[in-house]
Every structure is written in structure tokens, then in C-alpha cells.
Scaffold this active site. Structure first.
Site, short mmCIF file in Angstrom:
data_model
loop_
_atom_site.label_atom_id
_atom_site.label_comp_id
_atom_site.label_asym_id
_atom_site.label_seq_id
_atom_site.Cartn_x
_atom_site.Cartn_y
_atom_site.Cartn_z
N ARG A 265 48.27 -43.56 -39.28
CA ARG A 265 47.06 -44.22 -39.15
C ARG A 265 46.99 -45.58 -39.75
O ARG A 265 46.49 -46.03 -40.88
CB ARG A 265 46.03 -43.60 -40.00
CG ARG A 265 45.67 -42.06 -39.42
CD ARG A 265 44.67 -41.16 -39.98
NE ARG A 265 43.49 -41.67 -39.29
CZ ARG A 265 42.29 -40.90 -39.46
NH1 ARG A 265 42.33 -39.85 -40.54
NH2 ARG A 265 41.38 -41.23 -38.92
N CYS B 25 42.13 -38.47 -44.51
CA CYS B 25 42.94 -37.19 -44.09
C CYS B 25 44.40 -37.84 -43.82
O CYS B 25 44.52 -38.41 -43.14
CB CYS B 25 42.33 -36.55 -42.80
SG CYS B 25 40.89 -35.55 -43.38
N ARG C 118 34.30 -32.92 -46.60
CA ARG C 118 34.02 -34.20 -46.20
C ARG C 118 33.31 -34.31 -45.02
O ARG C 118 32.75 -35.51 -44.65
CB ARG C 118 35.56 -34.71 -45.78
CG ARG C 118 36.35 -34.84 -46.93
CD ARG C 118 37.67 -35.38 -46.71
NE ARG C 118 37.81 -36.65 -46.32
CZ ARG C 118 38.75 -37.69 -46.77
NH1 ARG C 118 39.89 -37.30 -47.00
NH2 ARG C 118 38.45 -38.87 -46.24
N ASP D 164 39.67 -34.31 -32.76
CA ASP D 164 38.81 -33.80 -33.95
C ASP D 164 38.47 -32.36 -33.64
O ASP D 164 38.23 -31.61 -34.40
CB ASP D 164 37.87 -34.64 -34.16
CG ASP D 164 37.98 -35.95 -34.99
OD1 ASP D 164 39.06 -36.22 -35.39
OD2 ASP D 164 37.08 -36.49 -35.17
N LYS E 9 28.92 -37.13 -38.55
CA LYS E 9 29.81 -37.77 -39.59
C LYS E 9 30.37 -39.19 -39.10
O LYS E 9 30.22 -39.89 -39.74
CB LYS E 9 30.89 -37.12 -39.97
CG LYS E 9 32.11 -37.65 -40.62
CD LYS E 9 33.50 -36.65 -41.17
CE LYS E 9 34.61 -37.56 -41.33
NZ LYS E 9 35.29 -38.09 -40.33
N ASN E 10 30.90 -39.31 -37.93
CA ASN E 10 31.54 -40.58 -37.48
C ASN E 10 30.54 -41.39 -37.01
O ASN E 10 31.00 -42.46 -36.54
CB ASN E 10 32.45 -40.11 -36.41
CG ASN E 10 33.64 -39.33 -37.12
OD1 ASN E 10 33.80 -39.35 -38.06
ND2 ASN E 10 34.42 -39.06 -36.02
N ASP F 288 46.58 -52.17 -38.34
CA ASP F 288 47.02 -53.36 -37.67
C ASP F 288 46.02 -53.88 -36.39
O ASP F 288 45.57 -55.05 -36.34
CB ASP F 288 48.44 -53.24 -36.83
CG ASP F 288 48.52 -51.99 -35.89
OD1 ASP F 288 47.85 -50.94 -36.32
OD2 ASP F 288 48.91 -52.34 -34.81
C1 UD1 Z 1 37.80 -42.11 -35.65
C2 UD1 Z 1 37.36 -40.82 -36.38
C3 UD1 Z 1 38.29 -39.67 -36.37
C4 UD1 Z 1 38.93 -39.45 -35.21
C5 UD1 Z 1 39.61 -40.78 -34.42
C6 UD1 Z 1 39.83 -40.72 -32.95
C7 UD1 Z 1 35.62 -41.96 -37.68
C8 UD1 Z 1 35.08 -41.96 -39.02
N1 UD1 Z 1 36.66 -41.19 -37.54
O1 UD1 Z 1 38.94 -42.71 -36.75
O2 UD1 Z 1 37.55 -38.62 -36.79
O3 UD1 Z 1 39.78 -38.74 -35.29
O4 UD1 Z 1 38.38 -41.81 -34.32
O5 UD1 Z 1 39.10 -40.14 -32.51
O6 UD1 Z 1 34.81 -42.22 -36.75
N2 UD1 Z 1 45.27 -47.03 -34.86
C9 UD1 Z 1 46.38 -47.87 -34.87
N3 UD1 Z 1 46.15 -49.02 -35.33
C10 UD1 Z 1 44.64 -49.53 -35.85
C11 UD1 Z 1 43.77 -48.34 -35.79
C12 UD1 Z 1 44.43 -47.10 -35.15
O7 UD1 Z 1 47.62 -47.88 -34.49
O8 UD1 Z 1 44.67 -50.51 -36.38
C13 UD1 Z 1 45.90 -45.61 -34.12
C14 UD1 Z 1 45.77 -44.53 -35.11
O9 UD1 Z 1 47.05 -44.54 -35.80
C15 UD1 Z 1 45.68 -43.52 -34.06
C16 UD1 Z 1 44.77 -43.92 -33.19
O10 UD1 Z 1 45.11 -45.54 -33.19
O11 UD1 Z 1 46.96 -42.82 -33.90
C17 UD1 Z 1 43.28 -43.63 -32.99
O12 UD1 Z 1 42.98 -44.28 -34.09
P1 UD1 Z 1 41.21 -44.63 -34.02
O13 UD1 Z 1 40.62 -44.46 -33.01
O14 UD1 Z 1 41.12 -45.86 -34.66
O15 UD1 Z 1 40.53 -43.72 -35.06
P2 UD1 Z 1 39.66 -43.80 -36.57
O16 UD1 Z 1 38.67 -44.98 -36.17
O17 UD1 Z 1 40.65 -44.08 -37.74
#
Ligand code: UD1
Length: 421
Positions: free
Chosen positions: A121, A116, A397, A305, A22-23, A124
Site C-alpha cells: 500500500r 490494515c 473498524r 473488499d 465507511k469508504n 506514491d
Molecule cells: C480504498 C478503500 C479500500 C479498498 C481500496 C480498493 C477507503 C478508505 N479505502 O483504499 O477499502 O480496498 O480502495 O478498492 O476508501 N497504490 C499505489 N500507490 C498509491 C496508492 C495506491 O501503488 O499511491 C496501489 C495500492 O497499493 C493498491 C492499489 O493501488 O494495490 C489500490 O489502492 P487504492 O485504490 O489507492 O486504495 P485505497 O484508496 O487505499
């Protein structure tokens, strides 16, 4: 509401084949926009998030054809730079599209992403990254408008190795002018998959899998065929489900290095594991002992995850566990449902404490997110008696035909689509 009815207590045994990750498929679909060419993506998992991403691509004017696991995306004729709010808010991953749309159209208009409900999330880091590459970003109520007169390579220092922001930067930089270096990049296997896809399309990216990724922008990209890697989280989920029921399973197509910390956690409590090539055997979970300790962290650490599923497994086995969640601040929502089954789990800040000796009894359970839903299924499989798990749409999903795969392993699980009630 779609519901699984599960009669617990049957051990899972047999062989399972994992679907595509998925990811990986979500960022790779998003990356197909930047190529301006045709991509044939194979081993696509049949999950609802991937379907939604295809709908978004169509809305942008891409042609999306093919069936099942074999999908063709032609992004040569992009006609729209705006993503409809409904689709955007239904899936957080749609934020990956910003870099690609900007490259192609010079402007991208997107809603604030959904996904989810597992914490705040924010996005920034995505926004700062795109700004560093030459985007101007304006916020208008619930929408973001990004504009550029041409993206330019730059050094991007991520404050946290965000998976999505790393992917967004790779996509945006692949056709930016000049060279980009992403420091403190995420190292997940899906980042390597995205690099391999983009490179097959003509990009010049190296370093994925390490914390520094270098990208030389290219002017044009070419058609390519690419196969998605197997889903390590689906693999980990089956291992936890089988261990919770004291079963023995064989995963035919795992990549053991991708699930190393999951295998270590299982071995630490006495599960016997064997790996050979892409095969992973879980054998003999009869002599389970000790306390299972897990701390989630970015790859190569234990994946967030898998946190809900391993917590449910520990509760289902009746052993002790301490689970520390360090990535998302609100990822224990499913615990109240496990406690309805008798799990007796205590949440202390970022930790879930599972005490020894509890046993689970079936109940009516409500999934609120994808992996939390998988945890409820894990617990229901291990529990005594019958459970219903409502909210199967969350599970779909990210899991392809989970009930069918579980039935093949000997589980007593049926899906009720609500029409029979
Ligand atoms: C991806 C995965 C998700 C997984 C996550 C962490 C996909 C489609 N989804 O999500 O399944 O749980 O990695 O391994 O690949 N954050 C910020 N600001 C940002 C972006 C992230 O503060 O702009 C924080 C998030 O709130 C969270 C942490 O960073 O606490 C990790 O997020 P991130 O690694 O970005 O996860 P996703 O890419 O959303």
C-alpha cells in the site's frame, strides 16, 4: 482481546438495514477540512475508523460535535498542520487529509500512513498528484512535509485508478487556482459521494463516476448538510453471510447498481435475487451449483473488499471456486484460518482455489484485518460447531454493531470483551 463466540449452523433470515459507507465517511470527513466552513454529515456509520478520523480533525483544531450518525464538523479555525504519528499510523485514510491541510495552511506534516495489513500500500500516486497541483514534498525519516505557495489546477494522469489518490486530488483541487482534470480516475460510488458532498459545499466538480473528473477551483466554500450513502460492502457481506447459511434476507436500503457484481456472483451459483428500488432480496439458496469465479478489479468490477467474504462463503457452501485478487498483493492472509476449519483452499500466486465437497468445522480463529475478519465470521456462521474469532477490533473498524445485526437475523453470536476471561 475482544472475541466473538459463534455457534454455527443457524441460517440467517430477516431484514437488515445498512449503515453509512465507511469508504465515503472517511474522505468526506477529510474533505470537511478544505471547506473552512461547517458541515453537517448525516448517516455516519458508528465505526472505529470514523471515530479516529474525528480525533484527527479535532487535533487539527476543527470543532467536531454531534452524536451517533449526525456529526457537525466546523473547520473554520484550523490551528495545526501536523498529524500525530500514532493516529496517522493507525489509519491509512489519514493521507486524504494532506490536500485539505495544504490548502488551508500552506504546509502539512504527516506520518507515513498505516491501515490494515493487506500488502505494501504505497502512497506514491498521492504524492505525485499533490506535486502536480503545486506541492513540494520532502521526506524526513518516517514523516512527509508538504508545502505550497498556493495550489494550482493541472492535468493529473493517474497511473492506476487509485481510490484514495483520486479523492485526495479532488479535495486539493476544489480550492486550487484554475482548472484540474483527473484522468484515469477511480469510478467507485464513494467518489461520486465525495463529489456530491464537495459540490454541496460550493465546489465545482463534474465527471465523478467516469474516468475523467473536471474541477474548477473555487475561492470560498459554504456550510452544507450531507447524507452518506449506504455501505455497499456491508451489504455484500450480509448477502454472503446469509447465502453461506442458506438463509433468506432482505436489505432495505441498498443501492443495487453499487453491488451488481456481487449479485451476479451469487446468481451464477444459483442464488435467487430480486431487487426493487433500494430493496434487495436474497431468496432460496438451496439449489447451489457450479463453480463461483471472481476476479477483483476497480469499480465497476468485483470489489477487493468483498474478496475474503465471498471466499469464505464458497468454502462454507462446500462448492468449488476460483478467486483472483488483482488489487492487493497480500490479501489472502485469512485463508490459513479457513483452512484450520477444513476449507482446503490452495493459494497459487494471485489465485485462491477452493475445491468442492469440503465442510467447515468450528475452530479458534484470529482476524488480522477488517475484511479478513468478516470472512472468518462468515465461515464460523456456516460451520458446524463453535468458533471463536479473536481480533474483533479489526472488524469494528468498518462494521457497525455487526454482532447485534447478526443476532437480529438469527445468528448465535456473542461478543466477549476479554474481561470475563
Ligand atoms: C480504498 C478503500 C479500500 C479498498 C481500496 C480498493 C477507503 C478508505 N479505502 O483504499 O477499502 O480496498 O480502495 O478498492 O476508501 N497504490 C499505489 N500507490 C498509491 C496508492 C495506491 O501503488 O499511491 C496501489 C495500492 O497499493 C493498491 C492499489 O493501488 O494495490 C489500490 O489502492 P487504492 O485504490 O489507492 O486504495 P485505497 O484508496 O487505499
Amino acid at each position: 482481546m475482544d472475541t466473538y463466540h459463534i455457534r454455527g449452523g443457524y441460517s440467517l433470515n430477516g431484514e437488515v438495514v445498512l449503515s453509512g459507507a465507511k469508504n465515503s465517511v472517511l474522505p468526506i470527513f477529510a474533505a470537511s477540512v478544505v471547506t473552512g466552513s461547517q458541515s453537517n454529515i448525516t448517516n455516519c456509520p458508528e465505526i472505529s475508523d470514523a471515530e479516529k478520523m474525528r480525533d484527527i480533525l479535532r487535533m487539527l483544531g476543527c470543532s467536531v460535535t454531534g452524536e451517533g450518525n449526525d456529526i457537525f464538523v466546523d473547520s473554520s479555525q484550523i490551528s495545526n498542520h501536523t498529524i500525530n504519528e500514532e493516529l496517522m499510523s493507525s489509519m491509512r485514510s489519514s493521507v486524504f487529509l494532506a490536500g485539505g491541510i495544504l490548502t488551508r495552511c500552506g504546509i502539512a506534516e504527516i506520518g507515513k500512513p498505516g491501515g490494515c495489513k493487506i500488502g505494501k500500500r504505497p502512497i506514491d500516486i498521492h504524492i505525485e498528484t499533490l506535486k502536480a497541483l503545486g506541492a513540494e514534498v520532502e521526506e524526513k525519516e518516517e514523516r512527509l512535509i508538504l508545502k505550497t505557495r498556493g495550489l494550482r489546477g493541472n492535468t493529473v494522469n493517474l497511473p492506476f485508478p487509485s481510490v484514495g489518490a483520486t479523492e485526495n486530488a479532488m479535495i486539493a483541487a476544489s480550492r486550487a487556482e484554475g482548472e484540474t482534470v483527473i484522468n484515469n480516475a477511480a469510478r467507485e460510488p464513494e467518489i461520486i459521494d465525495l463529489q456530491n458532498f464537495l459540490n454541496k459545499c460550493g465546489a465545482k466538480i463534474k465527471g465523478a463516476g467516469s474516468s475523467s473528473i473536471a474541477i474548477k477551483g473555487v475561492k470560498e466554500m459554504v456550510p452544507a448538510k450531507y447524507e452518506i450513502i449506504p455501505d455497499r460492502i456491508e451489504g455484500g457481506t450480509f448477502l454472503c453471510m446469509a447465502a453461506a447459511t442458506r438463509g433468506e434476507i432482505f436489505i432495505r436500503n441498498a443501492i443495487p447498481e453499487h453491488i451488481e457484481t456481487i449479485l451476479q456472483a451469487l446468481e451464477s451459483i444459483g442464488c435467487k435475487i430480486k431487487t426493487k428500488g433500494t430493496g434487495v432480496w436474497l431468496k432460496d439458496c438451496k439449489n447451489i451449483r457450479g463453480t463461483c469465479k471472481v476476479i477483483t478489479s476497480p469499480f465497476p468490477g468485483f470489489p477487493t473488499d468483498m474478496q475474503p467474504q465471498i471466499t469464505a462463503m464458497i468454502a462454507g457452501m462446500g462448492i468449488a471456486g476460483t478467486i483472483r485478487e488483482r488489487i492487493f498483493e497480500n490479501r489472502f492472509g485469512y485463508v490459513k484460518e479457513l483452512n484450520k476449519m477444513g476449507a482446503g483452499i490452495e493459494i497459487c500466486g494471485k489465485n485462491a482455489i477452493i475445491s468442492k465437497g469440503n465442510s467447515l468445522v468450528g475452530n479458534n480463529l484470529f482476524a488480522e484485518d477488517l475484511r479478513g475478519g468478516a470472512a472468518l465470521v462468515t465461515a464460523a456462521l456456516a460451520a458446524e460447531g463453535e468458533s471463536s474469532v479473536c481480533g474483533v477490533q479489526y472488524i469494528k473498524r468498518g462494521y457497525c454493531r455487526l454482532d447485534e445485526k447478526l443476532r437480529l437475523l438469527g445468528a448465535d453470536i456473542e461478543e466477549d470483551d476479554g474481561e470475563r476471561a
